[in-house]
Design a protein around this motif. Sequence first.
Motif, PDB file in Angstrom:
ATOM      1  N   TYR A  66       0.832  -1.201   0.000  1.00 20.92           N
ATOM      2  CA  TYR A  66       0.000   0.000   0.000  1.00 20.92           C
ATOM      3  C   TYR A  66       0.865   1.248   0.000  1.00 20.92           C
ATOM      4  O   TYR A  66       2.063   1.202   0.291  1.00 20.92           O
ATOM      5  N   THR A  67       0.233   2.346  -0.341  1.00 23.96           N
ATOM      6  CA  THR A  67       0.847   3.656  -0.225  1.00 23.96           C
ATOM      7  C   THR A  67      -0.173   4.562   0.455  1.00 23.96           C
ATOM      8  O   THR A  67      -1.372   4.481   0.173  1.00 23.96           O
ATOM      9  N   ILE A  68       0.290   5.380   1.369  1.00 23.88           N
ATOM     10  CA  ILE A  68      -0.587   6.308   2.080  1.00 23.88           C
ATOM     11  C   ILE A  68      -0.630   7.613   1.296  1.00 23.88           C
ATOM     12  O   ILE A  68       0.414   8.212   1.028  1.00 23.88           O
ATOM     13  N   THR A  69      -1.833   8.020   0.906  1.00 23.47           N
ATOM     14  CA  THR A  69      -1.981   9.256   0.143  1.00 23.47           C
ATOM     15  C   THR A  69      -3.433   9.689   0.131  1.00 23.47           C
ATOM     16  O   THR A  69      -4.340   8.848   0.102  1.00 23.47           O
ATOM     17  N   SER A  70      -3.647  10.981   0.121  1.00 24.65           N
ATOM     18  CA  SER A  70      -5.014  11.506  -0.012  1.00 24.65           C
ATOM     19  C   SER A  70      -5.458  11.468  -1.476  1.00 24.65           C
ATOM     20  O   SER A  70      -6.638  11.614  -1.769  1.00 24.65           O
ATOM     21  N   LYS A  71      -4.510  11.234  -2.399  1.00 24.98           N
ATOM     22  CA  LYS A  71      -4.831  11.174  -3.833  1.00 24.98           C
ATOM     23  C   LYS A  71      -5.031   9.733  -4.286  1.00 24.98           C
ATOM     24  O   LYS A  71      -4.716   9.375  -5.425  1.00 24.98           O
ATOM     25  N   HIS A  72      -5.582   8.895  -3.411  1.00 27.96           N
ATOM     26  CA  HIS A  72      -5.692   7.469  -3.698  1.00 27.96           C
ATOM     27  C   HIS A  72      -6.551   7.165  -4.914  1.00 27.96           C
ATOM     28  O   HIS A  72      -6.248   6.237  -5.653  1.00 27.96           O
ATOM     29  N   GLU A  73      -7.598   7.953  -5.166  1.00 28.32           N
ATOM     30  CA  GLU A  73      -8.440   7.681  -6.340  1.00 28.32           C
ATOM     31  C   GLU A  73      -7.666   7.919  -7.627  1.00 28.32           C
ATOM     32  O   GLU A  73      -7.759   7.139  -8.573  1.00 28.32           O
ATOM     33  N   GLU A  74      -6.885   8.994  -7.664  1.00 27.82           N
ATOM     34  CA  GLU A  74      -6.072   9.292  -8.851  1.00 27.82           C
ATOM     35  C   GLU A  74      -5.023   8.204  -9.074  1.00 27.82           C
ATOM     36  O   GLU A  74      -4.782   7.787 -10.210  1.00 27.82           O
ATOM     37  N   ILE A  75      -4.400   7.768  -8.001  1.00 23.98           N
ATOM     38  CA  ILE A  75      -3.357   6.747  -8.111  1.00 23.98           C
ATOM     39  C   ILE A  75      -3.953   5.432  -8.603  1.00 23.98           C
ATOM     40  O   ILE A  75      -3.403   4.784  -9.492  1.00 23.98           O
ATOM     41  N   LYS A  76      -5.118   5.032  -8.065  1.00 18.96           N
ATOM     42  CA  LYS A  76      -5.771   3.800  -8.529  1.00 18.96           C
ATOM     43  C   LYS A  76      -6.068   3.898 -10.020  1.00 18.96           C
ATOM     44  O   LYS A  76      -5.790   2.964 -10.775  1.00 18.96           O
ATOM     45  N   THR A  77      -6.626   5.013 -10.455  1.00 15.79           N
ATOM     46  CA  THR A  77      -6.957   5.197 -11.870  1.00 15.79           C
ATOM     47  C   THR A  77      -5.714   5.071 -12.736  1.00 15.79           C
ATOM     48  O   THR A  77      -5.715   4.394 -13.764  1.00 15.79           O
ATOM     49  N   GLN A  78      -4.621   5.702 -12.318  1.00 20.99           N
ATOM     50  CA  GLN A  78      -3.378   5.656 -13.080  1.00 20.99           C
ATOM     51  C   GLN A  78      -2.789   4.246 -13.104  1.00 20.99           C
ATOM     52  O   GLN A  78      -2.339   3.770 -14.144  1.00 20.99           O
ATOM     53  N   LEU A  79      -2.814   3.558 -11.961  1.00 20.41           N
ATOM     54  CA  LEU A  79      -2.283   2.196 -11.903  1.00 20.41           C
ATOM     55  C   LEU A  79      -3.085   1.252 -12.798  1.00 20.41           C
ATOM     56  O   LEU A  79      -2.512   0.398 -13.482  1.00 20.41           O
ATOM     57  N   LEU A  80      -4.404   1.411 -12.802  1.00 18.59           N
ATOM     58  CA  LEU A  80      -5.237   0.577 -13.672  1.00 18.59           C
ATOM     59  C   LEU A  80      -4.952   0.855 -15.142  1.00 18.59           C
ATOM     60  O   LEU A  80      -4.874  -0.065 -15.955  1.00 18.59           O
ATOM     61  N   LYS A  81      -4.762   2.120 -15.478  1.00 16.04           N
ATOM     62  CA  LYS A  81      -4.447   2.496 -16.859  1.00 16.04           C
ATOM     63  C   LYS A  81      -3.125   1.846 -17.283  1.00 16.04           C
ATOM     64  O   LYS A  81      -3.022   1.253 -18.359  1.00 16.04           O
ATOM     65  N   GLU A  82      -2.110   1.934 -16.425  1.00 17.59           N
ATOM     66  CA  GLU A  82      -0.810   1.345 -16.735  1.00 17.59           C
ATOM     67  C   GLU A  82      -0.916  -0.173 -16.836  1.00 17.59           C
ATOM     68  O   GLU A  82      -0.306  -0.787 -17.717  1.00 17.59           O
ATOM     69  N   TYR A  83      -1.691  -0.796 -15.958  1.00 15.27           N
ATOM     70  CA  TYR A  83      -1.873  -2.238 -15.993  1.00 15.27           C
ATOM     71  C   TYR A  83      -2.504  -2.652 -17.316  1.00 15.27           C
ATOM     72  O   TYR A  83      -2.042  -3.579 -17.980  1.00 15.27           O
ATOM     73  N   GLN A  84      -3.563  -1.945 -17.714  1.00 12.92           N
ATOM     74  CA  GLN A  84      -4.260  -2.279 -18.957  1.00 12.92           C
ATOM     75  C   GLN A  84      -3.362  -2.092 -20.172  1.00 12.92           C
ATOM     76  O   GLN A  84      -3.431  -2.869 -21.123  1.00 12.92           O
ATOM     77  N   GLU A  85      -2.514  -1.069 -20.153  1.00 16.41           N
ATOM     78  CA  GLU A  85      -1.586  -0.854 -21.270  1.00 16.41           C
ATOM     79  C   GLU A  85      -0.624  -2.032 -21.408  1.00 16.41           C
ATOM     80  O   GLU A  85      -0.254  -2.415 -22.513  1.00 16.41           O
ATOM     81  N   LYS A  86      -0.216  -2.626 -20.296  1.00 16.25           N
ATOM     82  CA  LYS A  86       0.729  -3.740 -20.312  1.00 16.25           C
ATOM     83  C   LYS A  86       0.059  -5.084 -20.568  1.00 16.25           C
ATOM     84  O   LYS A  86       0.731  -6.064 -20.858  1.00 16.25           O
TER      85      LYS A  86
END
Length: 96
Positions: A66-86
Motif C-alpha cells: 500500500y501507499t498512504i496518500t489523499s490522492k488514492h483515487e487518482e493513483i488507482k486510476t493511473q495504476l489501472l491504466k498502466e496495468y491495462q496498457e501492459k
Amino acid sequence: MENNITWSDWLDYSTEQIAKTPEEPGAYMMHAAMKILYIGDSNNLRQTILESLNDTCIRDAKRFRYTITSKHEEIKTQLLKEYQEKHDGKLPKCME
C-alpha cells in the motif's frame, strides 16, 4: 507514475499484517503467483483490506502493499491504466 509513489514492502496477506496496516487513506495492490489480482483505494486502508478477506477472488492473494496518500483515487486510476496498457486492455483478475 508508480516510480514516484512510496510503497510499503510486499506484506503477507494475513490478519496479523493487515492489523499493522495504517487506518489512513491510500491505494493498495493484492498479488498472488506473480500476478496483480486487485488494485484498490480506500479512505481507511486497514478496514478495506481486512474486508477484502471476505471476497472469494481476493482471498486467494498471498501478499499486498500500500501507499498512504489523499490522492488514492487518482493513483488507482493511473495504476489501472498502466496495468491495462501492459496487459492488452485487461483488468486484474479480481476486477474483471
